[in-house]
Scaffold this active site. Sequence first.
Site, PDB file in Angstrom:
ATOM      1  N   HIS A  62     -38.284 -14.915   1.428  1.00 30.32           N
ATOM      2  CA  HIS A  62     -37.327 -15.407   0.451  1.00 30.32           C
ATOM      3  C   HIS A  62     -36.137 -16.020   1.169  1.00 30.32           C
ATOM      4  O   HIS A  62     -35.865 -15.724   2.338  1.00 30.32           O
ATOM      5  CB  HIS A  62     -36.871 -14.268  -0.460  1.00 30.32           C
ATOM      6  CG  HIS A  62     -37.932 -13.817  -1.411  1.00 30.32           C
ATOM      7  ND1 HIS A  62     -37.705 -12.887  -2.395  1.00 30.32           N
ATOM      8  CD2 HIS A  62     -39.226 -14.185  -1.540  1.00 30.32           C
ATOM      9  CE1 HIS A  62     -38.811 -12.699  -3.088  1.00 30.32           C
ATOM     10  NE2 HIS A  62     -39.754 -13.473  -2.582  1.00 30.32           N
ATOM     11  N   GLU A 111     -32.934 -15.521   0.878  1.00 30.66           N
ATOM     12  CA  GLU A 111     -31.944 -14.541   1.328  1.00 30.66           C
ATOM     13  C   GLU A 111     -32.388 -13.878   2.633  1.00 30.66           C
ATOM     14  O   GLU A 111     -31.584 -13.697   3.550  1.00 30.66           O
ATOM     15  CB  GLU A 111     -31.737 -13.429   0.283  1.00 30.66           C
ATOM     16  CG  GLU A 111     -31.397 -13.917  -1.105  1.00 30.66           C
ATOM     17  CD  GLU A 111     -32.610 -14.063  -2.011  1.00 30.66           C
ATOM     18  OE1 GLU A 111     -32.536 -13.624  -3.159  1.00 30.66           O
ATOM     19  OE2 GLU A 111     -33.629 -14.633  -1.572  1.00 30.66           O
ATOM     20  N   CYS A 155     -34.315 -10.425  -5.498  1.00 31.89           N
ATOM     21  CA  CYS A 155     -35.308  -9.416  -5.859  1.00 31.89           C
ATOM     22  C   CYS A 155     -34.894  -8.086  -5.217  1.00 31.89           C
ATOM     23  O   CYS A 155     -33.940  -8.041  -4.436  1.00 31.89           O
ATOM     24  CB  CYS A 155     -36.700  -9.837  -5.380  1.00 31.89           C
ATOM     25  SG  CYS A 155     -36.899  -9.753  -3.572  1.00 31.89           S
ATOM     26  N   CYS A 176     -34.905  -8.151  -1.259  1.00 39.49           N
ATOM     27  CA  CYS A 176     -33.757  -8.881  -0.707  1.00 39.49           C
ATOM     28  C   CYS A 176     -32.468  -8.113  -0.958  1.00 39.49           C
ATOM     29  O   CYS A 176     -31.563  -8.122  -0.124  1.00 39.49           O
ATOM     30  CB  CYS A 176     -33.687 -10.295  -1.271  1.00 39.49           C
ATOM     31  SG  CYS A 176     -35.001 -11.363  -0.623  1.00 39.49           S
TER      32      CYS A 176
END
Length: 138
Positions: A68, A70, A96, A99
Amino acid sequence: MDKQEILDSRYLRMAQIWAENSYCKRRQVGAIIVKDKMIISDGYNGTPVGFENVCEDENDHTKPYVLHAEANAITKVAQSNNSSNGATLYVTSSPCIECAKLIIQAGIKRVVFGEIYRLTDGIELIKRAGIECVQIEM
């Protein structure tokens, strides 16, 4: 709009532009980490370094090893001489749960995001950790 809101809006737009670097077809997400009004890291969703730039399998499902935005921004700052402690993370989609855990451990104190991800457990965990969460409509 106060000065912080103006800056938040601008940095979030920069994260949106950065998302355009993603090779993912289903969803492009961008992230920027800012500390003391300096961008100290950036990231977008995609495969690990050295892997093919294809995020989806033949059934159009995201491959399990795609990172992801992040996570990419946090691991990138970890490889630098900068510290994310006390920084603000700007991300085009709310984090999420996985993260969120990285955000907490990285010492990030503020998260500004655009759209809400379908699962909100990440935002809930971030707030539980005392991290400020701000949504800005994009």
